[in-house]
Design an enzyme around this catalytic site. Structure first.
Site, PDB file in Angstrom:
ATOM      1  N   ASP A 170      12.684 -22.984 -16.301  1.00 34.33           N
ATOM      2  CA  ASP A 170      11.739 -23.319 -17.360  1.00 34.33           C
ATOM      3  C   ASP A 170      10.434 -22.576 -17.076  1.00 34.33           C
ATOM      4  OD1 ASP A 170      10.577 -24.841 -19.560  1.00 34.33           O
ATOM      5  OD2 ASP A 170       9.569 -26.025 -18.021  1.00 34.33           O
TER       6      ASP A 170
ATOM      7  N   ASP B  76       6.889 -23.391 -18.814  1.00 41.30           N
ATOM      8  CA  ASP B  76       5.657 -24.175 -18.882  1.00 41.30           C
ATOM      9  C   ASP B  76       5.653 -25.323 -17.880  1.00 41.30           C
ATOM     10  OD1 ASP B  76       4.812 -22.565 -21.056  1.00 41.30           O
ATOM     11  OD2 ASP B  76       6.052 -23.758 -22.399  1.00 41.30           O
TER      12      ASP B  76
END
Length: 219
Positions: free
Chosen positions: A7, A9
């Site tokens: 991922d 963020d």
């Protein structure tokens, strides 16, 4: 082939790229400052697990309607270099390198728009980039999205779509995320990791015995 799914963020970078991008556009005079409060209210729903991602994308893409894709790509590259790169976690970079040395398939996968994720995937030397696709007509942005949104269960669907036909796709796979919205992806991989996890994910990781890693920015 072993997948290593990262991922973006609050996992590889400190902060949310979409929120930072809106602030960047406001500072550049490309979006009204009034959008920030509404976007933050939406982000609160994201952290609660109740965000409608279609509505969020439609709202945050409003300032880009009618802009050319070439212009957006140029602006996004500047944004990534000036704003996002300085927020990278050194531990995240080290983990990417660990997977690279193993010969794993590096995938940057995010629920942010492709215009924000693709420049980071390129800078990080990732093999694949999976993000929310932006709609365009004759090179102009419509403010809409395309296809399956890479959000919650959509991340698993997009991975299956991206690697369709690959046997034993998930066998031995690794996943890294901070958010409970990524539980479908973390539950699908063989080796899930909770990075700087939000409370709900931290609880799930503790219950499942998943590794919990705290990554810090350089001083």
């Amino acid at each position: 082939m072993t997948l290593a799914l990262f991922d973006l963020d609050d996992t590889l970078i400190a902060g949310d790229s979409a929120s930072l991008w809106l602030q960047f556009m406001v500072a550049q005079g490309l979006a009204p400052a009034s959008m920030i409060a509404d976007e933050q209210a939406m982000m609160a729903r994201y952290h609660e697990g109740s965000l409608n991602m279609h509505q969020y994308m439609a709202f945050t893409l409003q300032p880009l309607v009618g802009k050319s894709r070439q212009w957006l790509d140029e602006m996004s590259a500047v944004f990534a270099e000036q704003v996002l790169c300085e927020r990278l976690y050194p531990e995240g970079l080290a983990r990417i390198q660990w997977h690279r040395e193993r010969g794993d398939e590096l995938v940057l996968i995010s629920a942010s728009g492709e215009h924000l994720v693709a420049p980071m995937a390129k800078m990080l030397g990732m093999d694949h980039c999976i993000a929310i696709l932006l709609d365009q007509v004759e090179g102009k942005l419509t403010g809409q999205t395309q296809g399956i949104l890479s959000f919650r269960e959509g991340k698993v669907a997009r991975i299956n779509q991206q690697f369709a036909g690959k046997p034993n796709l998930w066998r031995g796979s690794f996943g890294y995320s901070d958010s409970h919205n990524d539980l479908p992806m973390l539950q699908a991989v063989t080796h899930p990791h909770a990075v700087n996890p939000a409370p709900v994910l931290r609880q799930q990781a503790n219950e499942q015995g998943w590794p919990i890693w705290e990554w810090l920015r350089q001083a």
